[in-house]
Design a protein around this motif. Structure first.
Motif, short mmCIF file in Angstrom:
data_model
loop_
_atom_site.label_atom_id
_atom_site.label_comp_id
_atom_site.label_asym_id
_atom_site.label_seq_id
_atom_site.Cartn_x
_atom_site.Cartn_y
_atom_site.Cartn_z
N ILE A 187 0.82 -1.22 0.00
CA ILE A 187 0.00 0.00 0.00
C ILE A 187 0.85 1.27 0.00
CG2 ILE A 187 -2.05 -1.07 0.98
CD1 ILE A 187 -1.22 -0.04 3.74
N TYR B 111 0.70 -4.28 -7.56
CA TYR B 111 0.25 -3.44 -6.43
C TYR B 111 0.16 -2.00 -6.90
CZ TYR B 111 1.52 -7.36 -3.32
OH TYR B 111 1.64 -8.59 -2.70
N SER C 154 4.65 -18.04 -4.93
CA SER C 154 3.60 -17.59 -4.01
C SER C 154 2.27 -18.19 -4.45
CB SER C 154 3.52 -16.05 -4.02
OG SER C 154 2.62 -15.60 -3.04
N ASN C 155 1.53 -18.70 -3.49
CA ASN C 155 0.15 -19.14 -3.72
C ASN C 155 0.02 -20.33 -4.68
OD1 ASN C 155 -0.82 -16.93 -2.12
ND2 ASN C 155 -0.53 -15.56 -3.86
N GLN D 161 5.99 -18.01 -0.53
CA GLN D 161 5.21 -16.93 0.10
C GLN D 161 3.73 -17.29 0.10
OE1 GLN D 161 4.01 -12.30 -0.52
NE2 GLN D 161 6.21 -12.69 -0.68
N TYR E 118 2.55 -13.93 4.62
CA TYR E 118 1.84 -12.66 4.45
C TYR E 118 0.55 -12.62 5.27
CZ TYR E 118 -1.11 -14.69 0.58
OH TYR E 118 -1.97 -15.42 -0.20
N THR E 119 0.08 -11.37 5.48
CA THR E 119 -1.09 -11.10 6.32
C THR E 119 -0.93 -11.73 7.71
OG1 THR E 119 -2.32 -11.11 4.22
CG2 THR E 119 -3.62 -10.86 6.19
N LEU F 251 -0.72 -10.28 10.55
CA LEU F 251 -1.50 -9.57 11.58
C LEU F 251 -2.99 -9.60 11.27
CD1 LEU F 251 0.90 -6.50 12.13
CD2 LEU F 251 0.87 -8.71 13.32
N LEU F 252 -3.36 -10.42 10.31
CA LEU F 252 -4.78 -10.53 9.90
C LEU F 252 -5.38 -9.15 9.70
CD1 LEU F 252 -5.85 -13.51 12.21
CD2 LEU F 252 -4.97 -13.58 9.86
N SER F 253 -4.60 -8.30 9.04
CA SER F 253 -5.03 -6.94 8.67
C SER F 253 -5.44 -6.10 9.87
CB SER F 253 -6.19 -6.98 7.66
OG SER F 253 -5.92 -7.88 6.62
N GLY F 254 -4.92 -6.41 11.03
CA GLY F 254 -5.29 -5.68 12.25
C GLY F 254 -6.30 -6.46 13.11
N THR G 228 -6.32 -7.11 17.07
CA THR G 228 -6.46 -6.05 18.10
C THR G 228 -7.57 -5.05 17.82
OG1 THR G 228 -4.80 -4.76 16.89
CG2 THR G 228 -4.00 -6.10 18.72
N ARG G 229 -8.14 -5.06 16.62
CA ARG G 229 -9.00 -3.93 16.27
C ARG G 229 -10.46 -4.35 16.07
NH1 ARG G 229 -5.50 -0.71 11.79
NH2 ARG G 229 -7.59 0.07 11.28
N GLY H 3 2.39 -5.57 6.86
CA GLY H 3 2.01 -4.34 6.20
C GLY H 3 1.73 -3.28 7.26
N GLU I 207 5.65 -0.87 16.39
CA GLU I 207 5.11 -2.00 17.16
C GLU I 207 5.61 -3.32 16.58
OE1 GLU I 207 0.86 -1.90 17.91
OE2 GLU I 207 0.86 -4.02 18.47
N1 LIG Z 1 1.63 -13.04 -2.08
C1 LIG Z 1 0.43 -12.58 -1.93
O1 LIG Z 1 -0.51 -13.03 -2.58
C2 LIG Z 1 0.18 -11.50 -0.91
C3 LIG Z 1 -1.14 -11.21 -0.50
C4 LIG Z 1 -1.32 -10.18 0.44
C5 LIG Z 1 -0.24 -9.47 0.94
N2 LIG Z 1 1.02 -9.78 0.50
C6 LIG Z 1 2.20 -9.04 1.03
O2 LIG Z 1 2.13 -9.06 2.44
C7 LIG Z 1 2.21 -7.73 2.96
C8 LIG Z 1 1.40 -7.63 4.23
O3 LIG Z 1 0.07 -8.01 3.95
P1 LIG Z 1 -1.17 -7.40 4.73
O4 LIG Z 1 -1.14 -5.93 4.62
O5 LIG Z 1 -2.35 -8.16 4.28
O6 LIG Z 1 -0.76 -7.86 6.23
P2 LIG Z 1 -1.03 -7.52 7.71
O7 LIG Z 1 0.32 -7.16 8.27
O8 LIG Z 1 -1.77 -8.64 8.34
O9 LIG Z 1 -2.00 -6.24 7.73
C9 LIG Z 1 -1.51 -4.94 7.60
C10 LIG Z 1 -2.54 -3.96 8.08
O10 LIG Z 1 -2.86 -4.24 9.45
C11 LIG Z 1 -3.03 -3.02 10.15
N3 LIG Z 1 -1.97 -2.94 11.17
C12 LIG Z 1 -0.65 -3.19 11.02
N4 LIG Z 1 0.01 -2.99 12.16
C13 LIG Z 1 -0.91 -2.60 13.05
C14 LIG Z 1 -0.83 -2.24 14.40
N5 LIG Z 1 0.33 -2.24 15.07
N6 LIG Z 1 -1.97 -1.90 15.04
C15 LIG Z 1 -3.15 -1.91 14.40
N7 LIG Z 1 -3.29 -2.22 13.10
C16 LIG Z 1 -2.17 -2.57 12.44
C17 LIG Z 1 -2.88 -1.88 9.16
O11 LIG Z 1 -4.15 -1.55 8.64
P3 LIG Z 1 -4.45 -0.01 8.25
O12 LIG Z 1 -3.38 0.39 7.27
O13 LIG Z 1 -5.81 -0.06 7.62
O14 LIG Z 1 -4.38 0.78 9.53
C18 LIG Z 1 -2.01 -2.54 8.08
O15 LIG Z 1 -2.14 -1.93 6.82
C19 LIG Z 1 1.74 -6.83 1.83
O16 LIG Z 1 2.29 -5.53 1.92
C20 LIG Z 1 2.26 -7.57 0.62
O17 LIG Z 1 3.63 -7.21 0.42
C21 LIG Z 1 1.24 -10.78 -0.38
#
Ligand SMILES: NC(=O)c1ccc[n+]([C@@H]2O[C@H](COP(=O)([O-])OP(=O)(O)OC[C@H]3O[C@@H](n4cnc5c(N)ncnc54)[C@H](OP(=O)(O)O)[C@@H]3O)[C@@H](O)[C@H]2O)c1
Length: 331
Positions: free
Chosen positions: A33, A64, A173-174, A199, A239-240, A242-245, A248-249, A301, A310
């Motif tokens: 992002i 992306y 990946s995938n 990945q 990847y993911t 933190l389950l996109s937050g 905790t959220r 992310g 954090e």
């Molecule tokens: N290979 C693939 O198919 C694939 C698929 C998905 C992702 N990816 C890669 O994996 C990376 C991470 O994926 P993801 O963004 O889905 O993972 P994630 O780390 O589970 O989620 C990131 C989101 O969680 C929230 N977050 C992060 N830290 C936080 C904190 N300390 N407190 C509260 N909320 C927090 C933020 O949301 P907000 O920004 O909304 O605040 C952040 O954008 C991507 O950048 C990409 O490079 C790869």
């Protein structure tokens, strides 16, 4: 929240093997992002902070973020290219990218993905090198499968990129595990390392396998994949994590596949270890992933420096054997 001395170095790990192997931070920063929904100054501040903390592993992809309004794919790579140039970054930071899943036509989706023909692989790799401003892609993944093309064609095209020095390490990946194994066997027969980094989506909470993830392109690591990575000594980039937050959220409820009794047990174990360590759930999840067998590099992310801080402190957190036991036994 655990706050560590910011000068404590991030743990490091090796990805790949042989002469192309790279030492990288054991935490990878996702740039999906950055330059997309996160503005350029904030993106640069996040990248600068990551590198200042010892981060040397960054992840992007050539698609992306095509799904964002006005996005075409390549915006994140281009942001990283501008940041590399502005900061004079050369070999010290490993930037991974992915190809195969960029829509050929603006406004379309994965049904129109460029795919993994030899021509598509060559063209996409050249475009990624240009956007990132590099001669060689440090780590190049195939982002999704393309079963319309013979696997051998894709593998040979990737191996040729690596042999020519256009790509350093290769990753998948995938993909289905059997496809990764078949691809690696072909590369090995040609004396090439082939795919060495995997990945997939992976975190502490486990989704039900019989309900699709809402993120339809996400492929979760399976027990079979973990077994394969362990036996073949491959790194799983998760990847993911933190389950996109979602840990905790309240504004990020866990999706339907996580709605099962094991989730409550695992969240209770997370809270127990979080209390014992003074860390947040997110930090315990990252620490758990980083001590994993097989080797896992969490790929986080973030959209702010505070979120990154954090995660960095989570990556420096070491769990005791007893704390890992609590987490592992939670079911
Ligand atoms: N290979 C693939 O198919 C694939 C698929 C998905 C992702 N990816 C890669 O994996 C990376 C991470 O994926 P993801 O963004 O889905 O993972 P994630 O780390 O589970 O989620 C990131 C989101 O969680 C929230 N977050 C992060 N830290 C936080 C904190 N300390 N407190 C509260 N909320 C927090 C933020 O949301 P907000 O920004 O909304 O605040 C952040 O954008 C991507 O950048 C990409 O490079 C790869």
């Amino acid at each position: 929240m655990v706050r560590m001395n910011g000068t404590t170095p991030l743990p490091r790990t090796i990805i790949g093997s042989g002469p192309a192997a790279r030492e990288v931070s054991a935490l990878c920063l996702g740039a999906m992002i950055l330059g997309v929904t996160v503005d350029e100054p904030t993106s640069f501040a996040i990248l600068d902070r990551f590198v200042a903390a010892g981060g040397t592993f960054i992840d992007t992809a050539n698609n992306y973020a095509f799904w964002v309004d006005g996005g075409r794919g390549g915006e994140s790579e281009a942001l990283l290219g501008r940041w590399r140039a502005a900061r004079g970054i050369t070999d010290e930071v490993v930037i991974a990218t992915k190809l195969g899943a960029r829509p050929r036509t603006a406004g379309r989706g994965l049904e129109d993905a460029e795919g993994l023909s030899a021509a598509a692989v060559r063209a996409a790799a050249a475009e990624s090198r240009a956007r990132l401003g590099v001669d060689r892609l440090d780590l190049l993944y195939t982002h999704i499968e393309d079963r319309s093309v013979p696997l051998a064609e894709t593998v040979d095209a990737l191996d040729a990129l690596a042999a020519d020095g256009d790509a350093g390490l290769l990753g998948a990946s995938n993909h289905a595990v059997w496809r990764v194994e078949r691809a690696r066997a072909r590369s090995a027969a040609a004396g090439r390392p082939g795919y060495e980094v995997l990945q997939y989506r992976y975190s502490y909470l486990r989704p039900r396998a019989d309900i699709a993830l809402p993120e339809s392109a996400h492929v979760h690591a399976t027990a079979e994949l973990l077994d394969y990575a362990r036996e073949e000594d491959l790194t799983l980039v998760a990847y993911t994590p933190l389950l996109s937050g979602g840990y905790t959220r309240s504004d990020r409820p866990l999706s339907a596949p996580y709605d099962h009794p094991g989730t409550a047990r695992r969240l209770a174990a997370l809270d127990e270890v979080a209390r014992a360590t003074g860390a947040t759930r997110n930090q315990v999840v990252l620490a758990w992933l980083m001590g994993h067998d097989p080797r896992v590099v969490p790929l986080v992310g973030v959209s702010s420096v505070a979120q990154l801080d954090e995660a960095l402190d989570g990556a420096r957190l070491e769990l005791t054997a007893d704390q890992r036991g609590v987490l592992d036994r939670a079911g």
